[in-house]
Design an enzyme around this catalytic site. Structure first.
Site, PDB file in Angstrom:
ATOM      1  N   TYR A 174      -9.524  33.897  14.223  1.00  0.00           N
ATOM      2  CA  TYR A 174     -10.131  35.436  14.492  1.00  0.00           C
ATOM      3  C   TYR A 174      -9.998  36.134  13.060  1.00  0.00           C
ATOM      4  O   TYR A 174      -9.013  36.737  12.544  1.00  0.00           O
ATOM      5  CB  TYR A 174      -9.293  36.092  15.458  1.00  0.00           C
ATOM      6  N   HIS A 176      -6.061  25.428  20.144  1.00  0.00           N
ATOM      7  CA  HIS A 176      -7.288  26.102  20.540  1.00  0.00           C
ATOM      8  C   HIS A 176      -8.347  25.471  21.274  1.00  0.00           C
ATOM      9  O   HIS A 176      -9.130  25.428  22.059  1.00  0.00           O
ATOM     10  CB  HIS A 176      -7.892  26.687  19.382  1.00  0.00           C
ATOM     11  N   ARG A 204     -17.600  38.873  28.405  1.00  0.00           N
ATOM     12  CA  ARG A 204     -17.841  39.313  27.111  1.00  0.00           C
ATOM     13  C   ARG A 204     -18.256  40.566  27.071  1.00  0.00           C
ATOM     14  O   ARG A 204     -19.063  40.976  26.032  1.00  0.00           O
ATOM     15  CB  ARG A 204     -18.750  38.299  26.439  1.00  0.00           C
TER      16      ARG A 204
END
Length: 307
Positions: free
Chosen positions: A36, A104, A188
């Site tokens: 991120y 991840h 989202r």
């Protein structure tokens, strides 16, 4: 994630205020990743919670191989990279230990046993407390758990994306006593009142490239959200709260992202919302999977394969 990447411009002052407000409100689980930014969100979380570290369970992830300058390469689950990534995350977070450390995405070129073996060495060294994986198949969960007990698996789950319930991943988590952390529990942002038009997204918002946000699909999906809103109104709740309560009812821990304190409070209030069996049935009828338009990600993947 959205405070530092993918969802358009952000303000660090607001982000820090929201993170600290979250802890004030009783939120005890904070999820980030080296991807991120890259790195910017880990650094932000570290700055925001430096004096409140002991009040939260802090999770981060080893992502695609990333150079220190932010250059991103392909997946890398080698022990060498995992060790380097963990040490870098510790520095960026400003902490001596990561409470929950995920891989991840599994690296298809590296046996999961090697990746998790390296992660278990981090536990033995006191750098990590618990291990997790993200977006993995039933077989991979079993193989990884045999090397070192997994505390959590993180995958997408929402009213729009129940795949993990259908493909067997959640069942094997239950069997093995592994916690399930659900990302994108609000589709989202679609399952909220904040995204009602594509114009609500910044020009550089990555969601604009997703199949479910293409104009025709987006319009069809909003019609499903309207049905959820009707059910929510009957319960004196918002569609976001009902969507989060649905995820909790599946036995998952949702991690909705937000950048504003008022939205955080709205999300947190979902913890007190209970859905009856009839509510769950009505929600299933309101959002039939065959009517959800567009794949959840940029490209579909075969069922049962690591995503």
């Amino acid at each position: 994630m959205g405070m530092s990447a993918f969802y358009g411009p952000t303000d660090e002052t607001d982000a820090v205020a929201t993170l600290r407000h979250a802890v004030d409100a009783g939120v005890t689980f904070v999820d980030t990743a080296e991807a991120y930014g890259p790195f910017e969100n880990e650094k932000l979380v570290g700055r925001a919670l430096r004096d409140r570290r002991d009040e939260v369970v802090l999770a981060t992830k080893a992502s695609a191989e990333t150079d220190d300058d932010g250059t991103v390469h392909g997946r890398n689950g080698t022990p060498e990279y995992i060790r380097r990534a963990a040490d870098r995350s510790l520095r960026h977070l400003g902490t001596d230990v990561i409470d929950l450390y995920y891989l991840h995405r599994a690296d298809p070129a590296v046996p999961i046993e090697e990746s998790v073996g390296a992660m278990s060495e981090l536990v033995a060294a006191g750098k990590v407390r618990h291990l997790g994986l993200s977006e993995v198949s039933v077989e991979t969960i079993r193989r990884a758990h045999a090397v070192h007990p997994l505390a959590a698996v993180q995958s997408e789950l929402s009213l729009f994306s129940p795949d993990v319930l259908r493909n067997g991943e959640k069942a094997v988590m239950d069997e093995l006593g592994i916690g399930f952390v659900a990302f994108s529990p609000l589709g989202r942002g679609v399952l909220t009142s904040s995204v009602r038009s594509l114009d609500d997204l910044a020009p550089d918002d990555a969601r604009r490239g997703l199949p479910r946000f293409q104009p025709e699909a987006f319009a069809a999906n909003l019609r499903l959200v309207d049905r959820v809103r009707e059910i929510a109104a009957e319960k004196g709740a918002t569609e976001a709260q009902v969507a989060l309560a649905w995820v909790v009812a599946q036995g998952a821990v949702p991690i909705p992202g937000t950048r504003r304190p008022e939205r955080l409070d709205e999300n947190a209030a979902a913890a007190g919302l209970e859905l009856t069996a009839d509510d769950l049935r009505r929600l299933a009828d309101a959002v039939p999977q065959e009517q959800v338009a567009g794949h959840r990600d940029y490209a579909p993947t075969p069922d049962g394969q690591d995503r």
